[in-house]
Design an enzyme around this catalytic site. Structure first.
Site, PDB file in Angstrom:
ATOM      1  N   CYS A 174      46.511 -38.135 -12.508  1.00 33.01           N
ATOM      2  CA  CYS A 174      47.566 -38.403 -11.530  1.00 33.01           C
ATOM      3  C   CYS A 174      47.882 -39.891 -11.529  1.00 33.01           C
ATOM      4  CB  CYS A 174      47.093 -38.046 -10.133  1.00 33.01           C
ATOM      5  SG  CYS A 174      46.412 -36.426 -10.054  1.00 33.01           S
TER       6      CYS A 174
ATOM      7  N   GLY B  62      44.258 -25.073 -25.792  1.00 35.10           N
ATOM      8  CA  GLY B  62      44.775 -24.163 -26.812  1.00 35.10           C
ATOM      9  C   GLY B  62      43.835 -23.061 -27.246  1.00 35.10           C
TER      10      GLY B  62
ATOM     11  N   GLY C  54      43.528 -21.844 -20.478  1.00 35.16           N
ATOM     12  CA  GLY C  54      44.716 -22.175 -19.700  1.00 35.16           C
ATOM     13  C   GLY C  54      45.932 -21.399 -20.153  1.00 35.16           C
TER      14      GLY C  54
END
Length: 289
Positions: A114, A229, A250
């Site tokens: 962030c 991936g 993910g």
């Protein structure tokens, strides 16, 4: 394990037995609700996808009231991924970690990709000092939960942030987060995503992730969670051979809601074929040329 794409588990409950997963990692949660970025927020790319969701989430109170009771029905460990909200300050990270420390969850993962508002738009996670400082602050208040630090790949040397996390008392590191990327609509001559750039994920980033997991795992002694991936059991095995103690899924969840179970089955199949009794025996088993 699962990152962001799994949300808070509800959507996948119809497809798979959540009890079969090693853990569920929630999507990024902040103290206050956070609006996401302007659309378009997702773009398909060759062998992957880009997202610029902007860490949209309903906030911690909503999570505690609605999502946590749902997740507690299962035996699966719950790891909450969190970040410092719109402020992105160290104080904001400390606030959410302090709140999470009191909840009936099994671990906390801090997302250090962030923007650090005080230091302009640099991410905390790009420097040894930044990672060490924010991890130390979170560690002080996370007295009863394991702390995982999720590292960004958008760095020249991944071993420095990894060491920063370890020295500040992190229990583990997870990597990699998405790679900053851009896609242009050549007819309009404008970027496809509403905020111009986004994070690339999916099979396209896997070789980069495997390399970084290898480098990071050889620079620290704490466990490493590998991701980036992973679509098949073979992919997961590759990460473990590179030095990952566990793996996380993910983008594959978006392609196939059953992906995680298929990956577990693929890993078991590899173990059977190669007469491996203990999956841990393959961790860091790669022999470099």
């Amino acid at each position: 394990m699962h990152h962001g794409t799994f949300g808070y588990g509800r959507g996948h409950n119809d497809f798979i037995d959540l009890n079969k997963l090693g853990a569920i990692i929630t999507k990024g949660t902040s103290m206050k609700p956070k609006m996401g970025n302007k659309p378009p927020r997702i773009a398909e790319t060759t062998s992957g996808m880009m997202n610029a969701i902007g860490l949209e989430n309903p906030g911690l109170d909503y999570f505690v009231e609605n999502d946590l009771p749902f997740l507690k029905q299962f035996d699966t460990p719950i790891i909450v991924n969190c970040f410092g909200g719109a402020e992105g300050t160290i104080g904001a990270y400390v606030d959410i970690c302090e709140a999470l420390n009191k909840l009936p969850i099994d671990g906390v993962e801090i997302n250090l990709s962030c923007p650090n508002v005080k230091a302009g738009c640099l991410a905390f996670g790009t420097t040894y000092e930044g990672v060490k400082e924010i991890t130390s602050a979170c560690r002080k208040v996370l007295t009863s939960k394991p702390l995982i630090v999720k590292l960004t790949p958008n760095v020249t040397d991944i071993t420095l942030p990894a060491k920063g996390a370890e020295e500040a008392g992190a229990d583990a590191i997870s990597l990699i987060n998405t790679i900053t990327a851009m896609k242009i609509d050549i007819e309009k001559r404008r970027p496809i995503l509403g905020i111009n750039t986004g994070g690339l994920s999916g099979p396209a980033i896997k070789p980069v992730a495997v390399r970084m997991v290898y480098q990071a795992s050889h620079s620290v002694k704490i466990p490493v969670m590998g991701l980036g991936g992973i679509m098949t059991g073979e992919d997961a095995i590759e990460f473990m051979m590179a030095g990952a103690n566990c793996v996380s899924v993910g983008s594959a969840n978006l392609v196939d809601p059953n992906a995680s179970i298929k990956i577990i089955e693929g890993m078991e199949e590899f173990m059977r074929t190669h007469n491996i009794d203990d999956i841990n025996s393959i961790v860091d088993s790669v022999q470099m040329n």
